[in-house]
Design an enzyme around this catalytic site. Structure first.
Site, PDB file in Angstrom:
ATOM      1  N   ARG A  53      -3.571  -1.765  -6.115  1.00  0.00           N
ATOM      2  CA  ARG A  53      -2.747  -2.961  -5.958  1.00  0.00           C
ATOM      3  C   ARG A  53      -3.170  -3.955  -7.029  1.00  0.00           C
ATOM      4  O   ARG A  53      -4.279  -3.852  -7.580  1.00  0.00           O
ATOM      5  CB  ARG A  53      -2.923  -3.579  -4.570  1.00  0.00           C
ATOM      6  CG  ARG A  53      -4.344  -4.020  -4.256  1.00  0.00           C
ATOM      7  CD  ARG A  53      -4.476  -4.446  -2.809  1.00  0.00           C
ATOM      8  NE  ARG A  53      -5.876  -4.725  -2.454  1.00  0.00           N
ATOM      9  CZ  ARG A  53      -6.317  -4.865  -1.217  1.00  0.00           C
ATOM     10  NH1 ARG A  53      -5.481  -4.752  -0.200  1.00  0.00           N
ATOM     11  NH2 ARG A  53      -7.586  -5.131  -0.975  1.00  0.00           N
ATOM     12  N   GLY A  71      -8.242  -7.224   4.542  1.00  0.00           N
ATOM     13  CA  GLY A  71      -9.122  -7.385   5.686  1.00  0.00           C
ATOM     14  C   GLY A  71      -8.522  -8.084   6.881  1.00  0.00           C
ATOM     15  O   GLY A  71      -9.185  -8.252   7.901  1.00  0.00           O
ATOM     16  N   MET A 100      -5.768  -7.174   8.716  1.00  0.00           N
ATOM     17  CA  MET A 100      -5.213  -6.303   9.755  1.00  0.00           C
ATOM     18  C   MET A 100      -6.117  -5.086   9.945  1.00  0.00           C
ATOM     19  O   MET A 100      -7.124  -4.938   9.269  1.00  0.00           O
ATOM     20  CB  MET A 100      -3.774  -5.912   9.398  1.00  0.00           C
ATOM     21  CG  MET A 100      -2.819  -7.087   9.513  1.00  0.00           C
ATOM     22  SD  MET A 100      -1.134  -6.651   9.070  1.00  0.00           S
ATOM     23  CE  MET A 100      -1.258  -6.477   7.301  1.00  0.00           C
ATOM     24  N   LYS A 111       0.834  -1.207   0.000  1.00  0.00           N
ATOM     25  CA  LYS A 111       0.000   0.000   0.000  1.00  0.00           C
ATOM     26  C   LYS A 111       0.866   1.253   0.000  1.00  0.00           C
ATOM     27  O   LYS A 111       0.641   2.184  -0.804  1.00  0.00           O
ATOM     28  CB  LYS A 111      -0.930   0.000   1.211  1.00  0.00           C
ATOM     29  CG  LYS A 111      -1.907   1.170   1.245  1.00  0.00           C
ATOM     30  CD  LYS A 111      -2.894   1.041   2.398  1.00  0.00           C
ATOM     31  CE  LYS A 111      -3.797  -0.137   2.195  1.00  0.00           C
ATOM     32  NZ  LYS A 111      -4.822  -0.262   3.249  1.00  0.00           N
ATOM     33  N   ARG A 126      -3.611   3.012   8.527  1.00  0.00           N
ATOM     34  CA  ARG A 126      -3.887   1.724   7.876  1.00  0.00           C
ATOM     35  C   ARG A 126      -2.632   0.868   7.811  1.00  0.00           C
ATOM     36  O   ARG A 126      -1.524   1.375   7.729  1.00  0.00           O
ATOM     37  CB  ARG A 126      -4.402   1.933   6.447  1.00  0.00           C
ATOM     38  CG  ARG A 126      -5.646   2.782   6.301  1.00  0.00           C
ATOM     39  CD  ARG A 126      -5.912   3.043   4.827  1.00  0.00           C
ATOM     40  NE  ARG A 126      -6.965   4.006   4.589  1.00  0.00           N
ATOM     41  CZ  ARG A 126      -8.207   3.704   4.235  1.00  0.00           C
ATOM     42  NH1 ARG A 126      -8.554   2.454   4.096  1.00  0.00           N
ATOM     43  NH2 ARG A 126      -9.102   4.642   4.037  1.00  0.00           N
ATOM     44  N   TYR A 177      14.318 -33.379 -13.823  1.00  0.00           N
ATOM     45  CA  TYR A 177      12.861 -33.455 -13.887  1.00  0.00           C
ATOM     46  C   TYR A 177      12.266 -33.471 -12.485  1.00  0.00           C
ATOM     47  O   TYR A 177      12.964 -33.750 -11.494  1.00  0.00           O
ATOM     48  CB  TYR A 177      12.400 -34.705 -14.665  1.00  0.00           C
ATOM     49  CG  TYR A 177      12.683 -36.025 -13.976  1.00  0.00           C
ATOM     50  CD1 TYR A 177      11.797 -36.562 -13.040  1.00  0.00           C
ATOM     51  CD2 TYR A 177      13.834 -36.746 -14.268  1.00  0.00           C
ATOM     52  CE1 TYR A 177      12.057 -37.764 -12.408  1.00  0.00           C
ATOM     53  CE2 TYR A 177      14.107 -37.952 -13.651  1.00  0.00           C
ATOM     54  CZ  TYR A 177      13.214 -38.457 -12.714  1.00  0.00           C
ATOM     55  OH  TYR A 177      13.470 -39.646 -12.087  1.00  0.00           O
ATOM     56  N   CYS A 182      10.817 -37.484  -6.935  1.00  0.00           N
ATOM     57  CA  CYS A 182       9.530 -38.173  -7.081  1.00  0.00           C
ATOM     58  C   CYS A 182       8.695 -38.151  -5.805  1.00  0.00           C
ATOM     59  O   CYS A 182       7.654 -38.793  -5.736  1.00  0.00           O
ATOM     60  CB  CYS A 182       9.742 -39.613  -7.540  1.00  0.00           C
ATOM     61  SG  CYS A 182      10.633 -40.636  -6.355  1.00  0.00           S
ATOM     62  N   HIS A 190      -0.627 -41.968   3.758  1.00  0.00           N
ATOM     63  CA  HIS A 190      -1.054 -42.866   2.686  1.00  0.00           C
ATOM     64  C   HIS A 190      -2.306 -42.332   2.003  1.00  0.00           C
ATOM     65  O   HIS A 190      -2.393 -42.254   0.770  1.00  0.00           O
ATOM     66  CB  HIS A 190      -1.309 -44.273   3.255  1.00  0.00           C
ATOM     67  CG  HIS A 190      -1.872 -45.224   2.237  1.00  0.00           C
ATOM     68  ND1 HIS A 190      -3.229 -45.408   2.063  1.00  0.00           N
ATOM     69  CD2 HIS A 190      -1.262 -46.027   1.322  1.00  0.00           C
ATOM     70  CE1 HIS A 190      -3.425 -46.290   1.099  1.00  0.00           C
ATOM     71  NE2 HIS A 190      -2.253 -46.682   0.636  1.00  0.00           N
ATOM     72  N   SER A 229      16.811 -40.744  -8.207  1.00  0.00           N
ATOM     73  CA  SER A 229      15.514 -40.099  -7.999  1.00  0.00           C
ATOM     74  C   SER A 229      15.380 -39.833  -6.507  1.00  0.00           C
ATOM     75  O   SER A 229      15.475 -40.759  -5.698  1.00  0.00           O
ATOM     76  CB  SER A 229      14.375 -41.002  -8.473  1.00  0.00           C
ATOM     77  OG  SER A 229      13.132 -40.373  -8.263  1.00  0.00           O
TER      78      SER A 229
END
Length: 888
Positions: free
Chosen positions: A352, A105, A107, A26, A96, A864, A844, A468, A777
């Site tokens: 913003r 909203g 704070m 802000k 503010r 990857y 993975c 799981h 992996s």
């Protein structure tokens, strides 16, 4: 000397939009708008550094802050030609919050600060409107008392409601100036009764009280919760903005409103927002009065009879739309704007980048590329990867009133309704008849896989985000709430109790996997939408990213889903999940119960064609994309029956006595099975198991190549290696099977042999292991467990306390611990590639679908990431963003 306070306004500012970390969003944007020459009420910003100092020093401010605030206040007085606390010419201010990340909203705010009996009279004379002045005064008492003094706003609402009821008034605007005096007197009495002292009248004391309250609100419950939800670090702190008041409650030519430069729900071009005539900002959001539409087209679309701002204040509206266009072009993003009109004069209070739905984010990003506002790469960076979940899963209609039964962890996104069922077999049976069911369990095990597959959603009372249930549900695309500890399940009676209510089998419940809530009854759903913008953004993302994206999947349905979502291979196929199929579990148990190698080989011969068919189907779907297949990992006891009924059924099926079954189960039982006889240790002890699986893989490749002409690519992964010799022994055996299958089929399989790095020792000794591995992996689920000494299934019971206390910034099973686990990965990457050039590296674990973890994988140089099928688009986008950020 540290500069704690930055001024803005009158066409000049100490800071600008680039000072977001220091001035908060802000403050930085107010400074920027002032620099642009837009009509911004002048003011000053106390930096986020003040907030940090405030908390670091036991709620005490830096010694030189007071002098800097006084200097900034004097500067503000000069700019507006008013004096703070002057009864004849009073300066009033708003106070503010403004963190560097938007937290709408969360704070606190105080408006009209500086009013007391004397300055209220001065305001009345200056404005020529005593009613307006007293209306502002009563608003200030309400807000200051609530935010700073701790007297709840309901106290004042009750006084006002009774006052209006006694006079048969409907709206606040019906109250006269004289009547506001009566209300104010009652407000003051209420404050003194609550606190034992009068409402504060010294404007400087008011100012410091408000500043402290706003800094204090950084740690209120809602702000803490919001930061946790959106991964905003507590260390960032908030700034505080003190700004000259402008008034939207000065009559029919005054107004206040909130607007977006595009529709935040769907991204459509056109202004979107609401306003109120003769009101202050909180009236728009508080619901005291129904706001009016900003534009005529919006009003007509909504069937509203009240005039739009375009119609009621056409000249100011035209000026406002010019500002909208200017700000959107300047920031090159959709803007969320707050404004006030004071007697026909427009003032800008905030701009913003606006919050938006996933659908809107995609459309806005793609449209802005077409409009020439941003590049394709910037569009890729504009969309939050986590938001894509909204597009891939059904969600509950926002208009639905939720009847919450319990709350747990949001383990797998999406929402579904169905009848509560407590047994996997019953879930499968009911689903086969077309019934929609929700599987409710204390916790799930691999034996529940059929029930989970049959269910619309899963709820567990225990377990964390990588339990799981969570892992399997995400892979299946099923909504899941795990760790709902307030649910007390009585499986025998087929019911659960939560918050004093009893839910029996057959009762309809709804699961919201995005929020972790379990609701009573059926909830209306919004179906996911895949738009053309989604496809366009994914094309741009794929051009930008370096890392490949694979999937964790083992069923044909999941593999096909992942491929359709753009998966470039399989990063983890868990072969043990295939063993639990009803058609093969008996053969698996026969193998486990065999008392000789010959007996095990005989049982494995029954499993071989089943595994071969599984792999062949996967290869058919993935064609020539690489498929990493993990050989058997869990301990054998997991496949044996546990309940008396199950033992009896298995005894009858296998011809083994129940006593012998139980004895074998006892033999296999382990005190700590996670660190026990599992993974490659099974392959060392029972080589025939891994040899059967390797044969199934290579024979499936031969079948696939002969059927389709496409050469499948297999990556055989040996799990839980800690010592290089383990891998060396097993690699020789797997390679020997490959040669045998080639000799038998005439087809040379294309394959690599590698290992899963999931133990700290393996990471540290990567240089020893790499010569025997063609790929690593990183199994970050287990690597996190073994690094922290935490059980992912049990840690959910106390991880919330750790997050609350700030011990962990994030759940390490959800977002990778980049310092500890991350260091082990970096070490393994460096040492592994140092010992073997070209070593392929991937991840993975569940972290493969977490955007923050993907950023780490990019920086670590992995080839990857692999994730559950429904997170593949998220990973593609996150990998692209990681590459772009690394490049910049």
């Amino acid at each position: 000397m540290t500069k704690w306070v930055y001024t803005f306004g009158a066409g000049a500012s100490d800071g600008d939009r680039n000072d977001k970390n220091l001035l908060g969003g802000k403050g930085a944007n107010l400074a920027e708008m002032a620099r642009l020459g837009l009509p911004v009420p002048p003011g000053f910003t106390l930096t986020t550094g003040v907030c940090t100092a405030y908390y670091d020093n036991d709620h005490n401010y830096p010694a030189d802050l007071d002098a800097q605030v006084e200097a900034a206040l004097a500067d503000l007085e000069a700019k507006v030609d008013k004096r703070f606390g002057d009864p004849a010419n009073p300066l009033l201010v708003s106070v503010r919050s403004g963190g560097r990340a938007s937290m709408p909203g969360m704070m606190d705010t105080v408006l009209n600060l500086g009013l007391n009996d004397e300055t209220a009279e001065g305001l009345a004379k200056l404005s020529g409107d005593r009613r307006f002045a007293l209306d502002s005064y009563r608003r200030f008492i309400t807000m200051y008392s609530d935010v700073v003094l701790g007297v709840p706003h309901e106290t004042f609402e009750e006084i006002l409601d009774m006052f209006k009821e006694d006079r048969d008034y409907t709206l606040d605007t019906e109250i006269t100036a004289e009547e506001w005096e009566e209300v104010i007197a009652e407000y003051k009495r209420a404050v003194e009764e609550a606190l034992g002292q009068p409402f504060p009248t010294d404007p400087r004391a008011q100012l410091w009280g408000a500043i402290s309250a706003v800094f204090g609100s950084w740690m209120n419950d809602r702000a803490v919760t919001y930061r946790r939800m959106y991964d905003i670090p507590t260390s960032w702190g908030t700034a505080v903005n003190v700004q000259a008041m402008v008034f939207g409650n000065m009559g029919e030519t005054s107004a206040t409103g909130v607007a977006f430069t595009r529709d935040p729900s769907n991204g459509d071009s056109g202004y979107y927002g609401e306003f109120l005539i003769n009101a202050q900002g909180e009236d728009v959001v508080a619901g005291i009065r129904t706001p009016q539409c900003l534009t005529k087209s919006m009003r007509e679309r909504m069937g509203d009879n009240q005039p739009s701002m375009e119609e009621a204040l056409p000249e100011v509206f035209a000026e406002l739309t010019d500002v909208f266009d200017r700000l959107e072009r300047h920031y090159r993003d959709m803007q969320d704007i707050e404004f006030t009109v004071e007697r026909g004069r427009l003032w800008m209070l905030q701009t913003r980048s606006g919050k938006r739905t996933a659908r809107a984010a995609l459309k806005i990003a793609v449209d802005m590329v077409a409009e020439g506002l941003i590049t394709e790469e910037e569009a890729v960076l504009r969309v939050d990867p986590a938001q894509l979940d909204q597009l891939l899963h059904p969600t509950i209609d926002d208009a639905h009133e939720r009847d919450v039964l319990a709350k747990g962890l949001p383990a797998s996104p999406g929402a579904a309704s169905g009848q509560a069922v407590f047994d996997s077999d019953e879930a499968e049976a009911l689903a086969s008849k077309g019934e929609k069911v929700i599987l409710v369990r204390v916790e799930t095990s691999p034996e529940d896989i059929h029930g989970m597959h049959a269910a619309q959603a899963i709820v567990t009372a225990r377990g964390g985000m990588t339990s799981h249930a969570a892992v399997v549900a995400r892979g299946m695309g099923r909504p899941c709430v795990s760790g709902a500890g307030e649910i007390r399940i009585n499986a025998a009676e087929k019911l659960f109790i939560a918050r004093g209510r009893t839910i029996r089998q057959g009762d309809i419940i709804t699961v919201d996997g995005a929020t972790g809530e379990v609701l009573f009854g059926a909830a209306p759903m919004i179906k996911p939408e895949m738009t053309g913008e989604f496809g366009a953004l994914m094309v741009w993302a794929d051009k930008a990213r370096r890392m490949k994206v694979r999937t964790n999947a083992e069923t044909p349905a999941d593999v096909l889903t992942a491929r359709e979502f753009g998966a470039e291979g399989i990063g983890l196929c868990r072969t043990e999940h295939m063993f639990f199929d009803a058609g093969r579990i008996s053969a698996v148990r026969e193998m486990i119960l065999a008392d000789s190698q010959a007996g095990r080989i005989k049982a494995l011969a029954k499993i071989l064609p089943m595994q071969r068919d599984d792999f062949a189907e996967i290869f058919r779907i993935m064609e020539d994309r690489p498929c990493t297949i993990r050989l058997l990992d869990p301990p054998l006891h997991e496949f044996l029956p546990h309940s008396a009924d199950d033992v009896q059924a298995v005894a009858e099926a296998t011809g083994v006595s129940p006593d012998a079954l139980m004895e074998r189960a006892r033999d296999l039982a382990e005190t700590n099975p996670m660190l026990g006889h599992r993974g490659c240790r099974l392959g060392i002890t029972y080589p025939e198991i891994y040899e059967m699986q390797a044969r199934a893989i290579f024979e499936a490749q031969a079948v696939g190549e002969k059927e389709t002409g496409v050469k499948p690519v297999a990556e055989v992964m040996i799990p839980l290696v800690a010592v290089a010799r383990e891998l060396e022994i097993l690699k020789v055996r797997v390679a020997a099977v490959a040669r045998q299958v080639e000799a038998e089929t005439g087809v040379a399989p294309i394959y690599l042999i590698g290992t899963m790095i999931e133990l700290p020792r393996a990471a540290l000794r990567a240089a020893d292991i790499a010569p025997h591995a063609e790929f690593f992996s990183f199994g970050t689920n287990d690597l996190t467990q073994t690094t922290y000494g935490l059980s992912r299934d049990d840690a959910g019971k106390f991880l919330g306390d750790y997050l609350e206390a700030g011990i962990f910034e994030k759940d390490p099973f959800v977002s990778l611990d980049q310092e500890g686990v991350g260091d082990l990965i970096r070490i393994a990457v460096e040492r592994g590639r140092g010992a073997r050039e070209g070593l392929k590296l991937g991840i993975c674990g569940e972290h493969g679908g977490d955007p923050a973890s993907i950023q780490f994988c990019e920086s670590a140089g992995l080839d990857y990431v692999s994730c559950s099928p429904y997170r593949v688009p998220i990973a593609r986008l996150a990998a692209a963003q990681a590459a772009l950020r690394t490049k910049s």
